[in-house]
Scaffold this motif. Sequence first.
Motif, mmCIF file in Angstrom:
data_model
loop_
_atom_site.group_PDB
_atom_site.id
_atom_site.type_symbol
_atom_site.label_atom_id
_atom_site.label_comp_id
_atom_site.label_asym_id
_atom_site.label_seq_id
_atom_site.Cartn_x
_atom_site.Cartn_y
_atom_site.Cartn_z
ATOM 1 N N GLU A 116 34.622 49.462 50.104
ATOM 2 C CA GLU A 116 35.683 48.907 50.089
ATOM 3 C C GLU A 116 35.922 47.414 49.521
ATOM 4 O OE1 GLU A 116 38.416 49.856 53.257
ATOM 5 O OE2 GLU A 116 38.011 51.907 53.097
ATOM 6 N N ALA A 162 37.154 46.660 45.884
ATOM 7 C CA ALA A 162 38.089 45.445 45.507
ATOM 8 C C ALA A 162 37.483 44.330 44.445
ATOM 9 C CB ALA A 162 38.554 44.592 46.548
ATOM 10 N N LEU A 202 40.909 43.051 42.430
ATOM 11 C CA LEU A 202 42.189 42.992 43.169
ATOM 12 C C LEU A 202 42.366 41.534 43.578
ATOM 13 C CD1 LEU A 202 41.599 46.242 45.685
ATOM 14 C CD2 LEU A 202 42.897 45.929 43.623
ATOM 15 N N SER A 203 43.318 41.322 43.993
ATOM 16 C CA SER A 203 44.033 39.975 44.490
ATOM 17 C C SER A 203 43.069 39.348 45.635
ATOM 18 C CB SER A 203 45.333 39.704 44.902
ATOM 19 O OG SER A 203 45.416 40.633 46.141
ATOM 20 N N ASP A 239 44.036 38.170 48.246
ATOM 21 C CA ASP A 239 44.932 38.711 49.368
ATOM 22 C C ASP A 239 44.005 40.008 49.671
ATOM 23 O OD1 ASP A 239 46.169 36.558 49.994
ATOM 24 O OD2 ASP A 239 47.990 37.519 49.264
ATOM 25 N N ASN A 240 43.878 41.073 48.781
ATOM 26 C CA ASN A 240 43.103 42.340 49.238
ATOM 27 C C ASN A 240 41.661 42.097 49.443
ATOM 28 O OD1 ASN A 240 45.357 42.996 46.642
ATOM 29 N ND2 ASN A 240 45.398 44.581 48.480
ATOM 30 N N LEU A 241 41.303 41.405 48.853
ATOM 31 C CA LEU A 241 39.678 41.039 49.206
ATOM 32 C C LEU A 241 39.572 40.384 50.569
ATOM 33 C CD1 LEU A 241 36.934 41.109 48.519
ATOM 34 C CD2 LEU A 241 37.111 39.070 47.234
ATOM 35 N N GLU A 275 41.591 40.962 53.048
ATOM 36 C CA GLU A 275 41.997 41.937 54.066
ATOM 37 C C GLU A 275 40.380 42.778 54.268
ATOM 38 O OE1 GLU A 275 44.750 45.724 54.470
ATOM 39 O OE2 GLU A 275 45.632 44.030 53.441
ATOM 40 N N GLU A 276 39.974 43.087 53.215
ATOM 41 C CA GLU A 276 38.862 43.901 53.206
ATOM 42 C C GLU A 276 37.556 43.206 53.920
ATOM 43 O OE1 GLU A 276 38.969 46.997 52.774
ATOM 44 O OE2 GLU A 276 40.728 47.251 51.352
#
Length: 134
Positions: free
Chosen positions: A49, A53, A58-59, A61-63, A65-66
């Motif tokens: 994931e 990302a 991806l942003s 923030d997404n990274l 979270e991952e």
Amino acid sequence: MIKNLLDDITDDIPAIERALKLQKKAASVGFDWKNSKDIIKKIEEELAEIQDALNNKLSPDNLSEELGDLIFSCINLARHYQIDPEVALNKTNNKFIKRFNYIEHSLRKRNKLILNISLEEMDRLWEEAKKDTI
């Protein structure tokens, strides 16, 4: 008022300690992995994931979270084997310091500055350090 199982685990403690407490509390009611193979599959899934990302730009923030999911899963693996992740990470930090210091010391012996060498040369010295240090 009904209290949830995890309510007493506050967010004012270090994240590694909090993750351990959350996992232990959930495990106390049976919400736990049965074996390490399943945890490793989860770690691989989380790593995939992260790659997704990165590939999809991806942003942050997404990274973030991952990455958090991956770290949480790694803490779970440590817990499964009764390894304190704080201790394990500190050992790795100390190993990193020894190896990086080896690089700097080797360069000083050659009258070179770390700022003036290539990553390739640093990598070569890192591999030397791995052989010479723990």
